[in-house]
Enzyme design. Sequence first.
Site, PDB file in Angstrom:
ATOM      1  N   GLY A  57       1.223   3.133   7.557  1.00 40.03           N
ATOM      2  CA  GLY A  57       2.616   3.550   7.677  1.00 40.03           C
ATOM      3  C   GLY A  57       3.057   4.308   6.451  1.00 40.03           C
ATOM      4  O   GLY A  57       4.221   4.227   6.040  1.00 40.03           O
ATOM      5  N   LYS A  91       3.452  -1.005   2.514  1.00 45.17           N
ATOM      6  CA  LYS A  91       4.618  -0.961   1.631  1.00 45.17           C
ATOM      7  C   LYS A  91       5.886  -0.867   2.472  1.00 45.17           C
ATOM      8  O   LYS A  91       6.131   0.132   3.151  1.00 45.17           O
ATOM      9  CB  LYS A  91       4.556   0.229   0.673  1.00 45.17           C
ATOM     10  CG  LYS A  91       5.711   0.256  -0.324  1.00 45.17           C
ATOM     11  CD  LYS A  91       5.865   1.606  -0.982  1.00 45.17           C
ATOM     12  CE  LYS A  91       6.432   2.650  -0.061  1.00 45.17           C
ATOM     13  NZ  LYS A  91       7.846   2.396   0.345  1.00 45.17           N
ATOM     14  N   HIS A 118       8.827  -5.455   7.048  1.00 38.04           N
ATOM     15  CA  HIS A 118      10.248  -5.779   7.235  1.00 38.04           C
ATOM     16  C   HIS A 118      10.884  -4.986   8.371  1.00 38.04           C
ATOM     17  O   HIS A 118      12.001  -5.279   8.791  1.00 38.04           O
ATOM     18  CB  HIS A 118      11.033  -5.651   5.923  1.00 38.04           C
ATOM     19  CG  HIS A 118      11.298  -4.238   5.474  1.00 38.04           C
ATOM     20  ND1 HIS A 118      12.145  -3.944   4.430  1.00 38.04           N
ATOM     21  CD2 HIS A 118      10.835  -3.033   5.916  1.00 38.04           C
ATOM     22  CE1 HIS A 118      12.203  -2.645   4.242  1.00 38.04           C
ATOM     23  NE2 HIS A 118      11.425  -2.072   5.130  1.00 38.04           N
TER      24      HIS A 118
END
Length: 356
Positions: free
Chosen positions: A199, A256, A260
Amino acid sequence: MDFPIANKIEEELQAQNLVWNQTLQYINSMTLKSAVELGIPDVLHRNGGRVSLSNLAVELSVPPNKTDYLRRLMRFLIHAGCFTSETNTDDEEVSYLLTPLSRLLVTDKVTGASPWVRLQLDPEILSTWQSLGAWFQGDERTPFSKTHGKEIFEIVSQSEKLNDLFNAGMACDSRIVTKSFVEKHRDAFAGLKSIVDLGGGTGGLGLTVAEAFPWMKVIVFDLPHVVATAPKGTLVDFKGGNMFEHIPPSDAIILKLICHDWDDEDCVKILKQCKKAIPPKEEGGKVMILDMVVNSKTEDHKATETQLFFDMLMMVNAGGKEREEHEWEKIFIEAGFSSYKAKHGSGMVSLIEVYP
């Protein structure tokens, strides 16, 4: 002698002040946005970090009848910690100076945060918050989907403007976190010959890792429409794909501020794909997660508040969450990992090394 009525009135006045203050917190965000859009930090930076009100008005093309409005904006931003001021004893004219916060908003600063401010305060992103109350009583996955009819990553993939804002915002955020991460945790890369930045967007983190460890093969893996805008001829290999289906094999994988974005169920799916892509623990395989650990800084009220801001941001926009350490441990176990090690630094983000 006690005066219960007077005490009650004083208590209500204090409560009213809190209600006013909490309700008007958006003014902090919008005045910061105006400073970025006007380029106030850039003007101060070009003038050696200091400029008078009159010169600031000239450089910003503010008409004379709005100079006092500019003074009032600067007064507010000084109170918020964005700038400081000094008064010239000769002519009593006020001059404004940069602070660590506003230095971070200078456009040409490598670790500048102004793109992140523009992203988070974009009207299309902000409008989502108007649906928060109603969302609790509906069945939509996120307030964002209730507002826009689609999830955020789908909207971003279909809008050139939002895609550019998102990539720029994530890239500048990555540069800030990455600089600290590589400097403080070089030992985490010992023995690794290859790594996937999962990502990784347009390669902010991956490029920094490749420059710091030139012997290492670095792959930046993200959705095809994201890597399509990545720079060419760099030290990293950009690959497009879906992390829920496949992740390129490597010694280690970095996530990173990825976990979330997702709820626990999706996080477990991502981590299971990570586990498939890395070698056993005995051969050095690991997943390196750079993310927040809520309540890891209980002694710092402002830091905890920032973590809780991010938790609300993830809930509203992406359906994700910021996790306390026991919540991280739960998803690691569910994904089949054997152990983990968390390192809490001076910033908002911790390094969690997870072992198969």
